[in-house]
Design a protein around this motif. Structure first.
Motif, short mmCIF file in Angstrom:
data_model
loop_
_atom_site.label_atom_id
_atom_site.label_comp_id
_atom_site.label_asym_id
_atom_site.label_seq_id
_atom_site.Cartn_x
_atom_site.Cartn_y
_atom_site.Cartn_z
N TRP A 63 -1.92 10.53 -3.72
CA TRP A 63 -2.03 9.47 -4.72
C TRP A 63 -1.86 8.14 -4.01
CZ3 TRP A 63 -2.24 10.47 -10.22
CH2 TRP A 63 -2.20 11.84 -10.55
N THR A 64 -2.66 7.14 -4.36
CA THR A 64 -2.60 5.86 -3.66
C THR A 64 -2.44 4.72 -4.66
OG1 THR A 64 -5.02 5.66 -3.71
CG2 THR A 64 -4.03 6.68 -1.74
N TYR A 65 -1.89 3.64 -4.13
CA TYR A 65 -1.73 2.42 -4.93
C TYR A 65 -1.82 1.22 -3.99
CZ TYR A 65 0.49 -1.37 -7.57
OH TYR A 65 0.74 -2.56 -8.17
N SER A 110 -1.41 -3.02 -4.32
CA SER A 110 -1.03 -4.08 -5.25
C SER A 110 -2.23 -4.97 -5.55
CB SER A 110 0.11 -4.92 -4.66
OG SER A 110 -0.26 -5.48 -3.42
N ARG A 112 5.42 -1.16 -11.01
CA ARG A 112 4.02 -1.37 -10.61
C ARG A 112 3.14 -0.45 -11.46
NH1 ARG A 112 7.54 -1.62 -6.66
NH2 ARG A 112 7.42 -3.23 -5.05
N GLN A 149 3.38 7.23 -10.36
CA GLN A 149 3.39 5.78 -10.28
C GLN A 149 4.58 5.30 -9.46
OE1 GLN A 149 4.10 5.37 -14.76
NE2 GLN A 149 5.10 3.52 -13.98
N MET A 158 -0.62 5.16 -9.99
CA MET A 158 -1.33 5.44 -8.75
C MET A 158 -2.65 6.17 -9.06
SD MET A 158 1.82 6.57 -6.25
CE MET A 158 0.97 6.10 -4.75
N THR A 159 -3.54 6.18 -8.08
CA THR A 159 -4.85 6.82 -8.23
C THR A 159 -4.86 8.15 -7.48
OG1 THR A 159 -5.94 4.66 -8.37
CG2 THR A 159 -7.32 6.56 -7.79
N TYR A 207 0.86 -1.18 0.00
CA TYR A 207 0.00 0.00 0.00
C TYR A 207 0.90 1.24 0.00
CZ TYR A 207 -3.38 -3.47 1.73
OH TYR A 207 -4.18 -4.58 1.88
N ARG A 214 1.16 5.61 -0.52
CA ARG A 214 0.40 6.88 -0.44
C ARG A 214 1.39 8.03 -0.55
NH1 ARG A 214 -2.24 10.11 3.94
NH2 ARG A 214 -4.28 10.81 3.16
#
Length: 409
Positions: A79-81, A83, A68, A64, A71-72, A52, A54
């Motif tokens: 921004w978050t990601y 897996s 991987r 990004q 990110m959102t 995770y 952030r």
């Protein structure tokens, strides 16, 4: 009055931290990455190996995490990601890529890999062999020295075992331990956790107390262009294979073509002519070939083959981790002036010939060479295959754990 003011000031300092801790929520069942800076909560991971991230980048158009997906963007400028599936166990480099600019994550410690300072996330293996334990600890010292061959000051790290300073009359065997391409002399100290592994093996009486020398594997004549490992293809191999890849094909990315002679440089010659004499003069070593070994990973394994097989009067043991073999198996009798062609001579010369690889980095060639050596009745040949790992630090930590107990016995 002074005491009251100090208490009030301390309370004010503590207040924002308390409020932030109460306001911020974390995904259930997650803990901070063990390579985060002290007190930093992101990136995080859960018990299954999901990661995770952030990142605060309110003005970015795209963010990004390397190796991987993108990110959102969230409404608060973060921004978050997460897996999409658990990542592979082990130590993995990564960078933050913000609008095409790559950089180390300021939330984590930095490690030298891919010829630059990058970040790392670790999916724990869950075993104690590379962790700090309540055992006697050795020291890791920095040793600077002048090199006539390169006309430059160089530096190596030297591990001395527990009780080295107290046992002033005792001498020790020496292991020369080399890093891989795109890394440097800090690699085994930090990414490889060499000190923890050595301390624990010695405390368990599985390994002989020894000195370990970790030098910089790049050595070129004065004025020669520097060899770097920072082009996209090479990075994909050096870090992409080590990073948690989405599929097996990506984890087995083939090594890009490069000038092998320039990459290896003159380090093997420098080691024999300058580094070994310097270490013998500076530390209480047992300066005989039977008490001297060399091992390395990837590029360092190639350095090991060149240094040891060409200088059998200086070394009696070698370890090659993820470094292929000494050459094509169908040419085994002609390699290095026929060192493998005479079993009687080989068996007298080598106390240990250790080769290892990860099960996910195409181990067939290394295993075939080890099998061919054994078929020729060459003794003290050991092949180790790390289960479930690729060209990455978990393969090499495990390899060191298996290799060291076999030395100097």
């Amino acid at each position: 009055m002074k005491i009251l003011l100090k208490l009030a000031f301390s309370s004010l300092l503590a207040l924002p931290l308390t409020v932030n801790a109460q306001q911020e929520s974390f995904p259930e069942g997650t803990v901070p990455n063990e390579h985060n800076l002290e007190g930093v909560q992101w990136p995080r991971l859960d018990a299954q190996g999901n990661t995770y991230f952030r990142i605060h980048a309110p003005y970015a158009k795209k963010v990004q995490i390397s190796f991987r997906g993108p990110m959102t963007r969230e409404a608060d400028g973060y921004w978050t990601y997460v897996s999409p599936k658990p990542e592979t166990v082990g130590f993995h480099y990564y960078q933050i890529i913000i609008d095409s600019i790559s950089a180390a994550d300021p939330a984590t410690k930095s490690y030298y890999g891919m010829s630059k300072w990058v970040s790392a996330i670790e999916i724990p293996e869950g075993l104690p062999y590379d962790k700090v334990q309540n055992v006697p600890h050795g020291d890791i010292r920095m040793k600077k020295y002048w090199s006539e061959m390169t006309q430059a000051w160089r530096m190596c790290y030297v591990y001395t075992p527990p009780q080295y300073d107290k046992n002033a009359n005792e001498s020790y065997p020496v292991l020369y331990l080399q890093h891989g391409g795109g890394e440097d002399e800090t690699g085994w100290v930090f990414q490889g956790r060499m000190g923890n592994i050595m301390d624990n093996l010695i405390a368990e009486k599985k390994a002989v107390p020894m000195i370990v020398v970790m030098d910089r594997g790049y050595a070129l004549p004065p004025g020669a262009p520097t060899v770097r490992f920072d082009n996209p293809q090479t990075n994909a191999f050096l870090a992409g294979a080590a990073a948690p890849a989405p599929n097996a094909a990506q984890r087995q990315t083939p090594r890009p073509a490069m000038n092998m002679q320039r990459m290896l440089g003159m380090f093997p010659e420098l080691l024999v002519k300058e580094i070994v004499p310097m270490i013998d003069a500076s530390f209480r070593t047992k300066p005989t070939r039977e008490n001297r070994a060399m091992a390395g990973l990837s590029m360092g394994a190639m350095h090991t083959y060149m240094a040891v097989l060409s200088n059998q009067d200086k070394f009696a043991s070698l370890g090659a981790f993820s470094g292929g073999s000494a050459g094509p198996v169908d040419q085994i009798d002609t390699l290095y002036d026929g060192v493998f062609a005479n079993p009687e001579k080989f068996n007298k010369q080598f106390k240990l010939y250790f080769m290892s690889t990860g099960s996910e980095e195409n181990p067939e060639r290394v295993k075939a060479f080890a099998d061919a050596m054994k078929a020729k009745n060459l003794k003290n040949v050991v092949y180790y295959e790390s289960p479930g790992t690729a060209h990455e630090w978990l393969t090499w930590r495990r390899s060191l754990r298996e290799f060291v107990p076999l030395l100097f016995k």
